[in-house]
Design an enzyme around this catalytic site. Structure first.
Site, mmCIF file in Angstrom:
data_model
loop_
_atom_site.group_PDB
_atom_site.id
_atom_site.type_symbol
_atom_site.label_atom_id
_atom_site.label_comp_id
_atom_site.label_asym_id
_atom_site.label_seq_id
_atom_site.Cartn_x
_atom_site.Cartn_y
_atom_site.Cartn_z
ATOM 1 N N GLU A 223 0.826 -1.207 0.000
ATOM 2 C CA GLU A 223 0.000 0.000 0.000
ATOM 3 C C GLU A 223 0.867 1.267 0.000
ATOM 4 O O GLU A 223 0.526 2.256 -0.656
ATOM 5 C CB GLU A 223 -0.941 -0.009 1.205
ATOM 6 C CG GLU A 223 -1.906 -1.190 1.248
ATOM 7 C CD GLU A 223 -2.746 -1.327 -0.013
ATOM 8 O OE1 GLU A 223 -3.052 -0.282 -0.645
ATOM 9 O OE2 GLU A 223 -3.088 -2.455 -0.385
ATOM 10 N N HIS B 276 1.932 2.052 -3.513
ATOM 11 C CA HIS B 276 0.923 2.767 -4.298
ATOM 12 C C HIS B 276 1.057 4.280 -4.099
ATOM 13 O O HIS B 276 0.950 5.054 -5.060
ATOM 14 C CB HIS B 276 -0.484 2.338 -3.875
ATOM 15 C CG HIS B 276 -0.962 1.064 -4.500
ATOM 16 N ND1 HIS B 276 -0.921 0.820 -5.858
ATOM 17 C CD2 HIS B 276 -1.523 -0.047 -3.940
ATOM 18 C CE1 HIS B 276 -1.429 -0.380 -6.102
ATOM 19 N NE2 HIS B 276 -1.798 -0.927 -4.956
#
Length: 279
Positions: free
Chosen positions: A154, A157
């Site tokens: 994450e 990202h």
């Protein structure tokens, strides 16, 4: 000699002007958001001038605060001190390694919180706003190495600005609707905050974005002292969960497949020496 402007000519001129305005405003620029690292992520990205990085970060701060306030009002924010400490400890070790890919990210105003929810989910908004759901911890029975794989994914990202890249596509479409409204007389508006919420919580990531986040995530984990091979065991567990009636949220937006597991095996072996050196 008198020149008459016909309705058809007027509509054509308006259409041409609108399209020229769209081209000027929505033009994309080629950017390199991150360095390649040992894993070699070096794709040049296209970002629209309609989605400035600073403005998107501001919208992320507001959306994150709203999400936390909603969870707090329901008694679901960091309700388990031990879980919150565990997630923050893992996250901080990963955050300490982000300079490998993006030096300026070390000075981002990172935040890490745990939300009490049955959703098997985690995410990181632009600018480093992280949330991990207890469903991920409890349902998957994730080890620290496996949690590092998810959180590292994450964080990747955010480092790669995938949300901004996707928002650029969405906003360009919105401007296209605005151009159409000039021609047809209908109204269409753009909302960066709404677009961010949509790309964060509504639309699935592309296979390309997922592959980049997978590969960068295992390198972040390895550099932080977590076994990168845990990404393989994690996604195997996630795949097993999807065999039930309700698919985990992470799998609904992060499609898993045999090819993905195979790619993770290759990537984790590539960065394994970084883990072994750190260990």
């Amino acid at each position: 000699m008198t020149t008459f402007i016909t309705p058809t000519f007027k509509r054509t001129a308006m259409r041409t002007a609108a399209i020229l305005a769209f081209t000027a405003v929505a033009g994309c620029q080629s950017v390199n958001t991150t360095q390649g690292g040992a894993i070699g992520i070096d794709r040049t990205q296209r970002m629209s001038s309609l989605v400035p990085e600073a403005q998107l970060d501001q919208e992320a701060v507001k959306l994150y605060a709203q999400t936390l306030n909603d969870a707090k009002a329901k008694g679901q924010l960091n309700s388990n001190a031990a879980q919150s400490t565990r997630v923050r400890t893992i996250s901080q070790r990963l955050i300490a390694q982000v300079g490998t890919f993006r030096p300026e990210a070390t000075s981002w105003k990172w935040e890490v919180n745990v939300i009490d929810s049955k959703e098997v989910n985690a995410w990181c908004m632009p600018g480093g706003k992280i949330a991990v759901y207890t469903g991920l911890i409890n349902s998957v029975k994730a080890t620290d190495d496996e949690l590092a794989a998810v959180i590292g994914h994450e964080i990747a990202h955010a480092l790669r600005e995938h949300a901004r890249e996707r928002a650029s596509q969405q906003m360009a479409t919105s401007v296209g609707l605005s151009v159409l409204s000039v021609v047809t007389g209908n109204q269409a508006t753009s909302d960066l905050g709404g677009t961010l919420a949509n790309v964060m919580f509504g639309l699935p990531n592309s296979r390309l974005h997922e592959t980049e986040a997978d590969r960068m995530g295992v390198e972040l984990a390895a550099r932080a002292g977590y076994d990168p091979r845990a990404a393989v065991t994690l996604w195997t567990k996630m795949g097993a969960l999807s065999g039930g009636a309700a698919q985990p949220e992470l799998l609904s937006t992060h499609p898993s497949a045999e090819s993905r597991i195979a790619d993770l095996k290759v990537a984790s072996e590539k960065v394994l020496p970084l883990y072994q050196a750190r260990k």
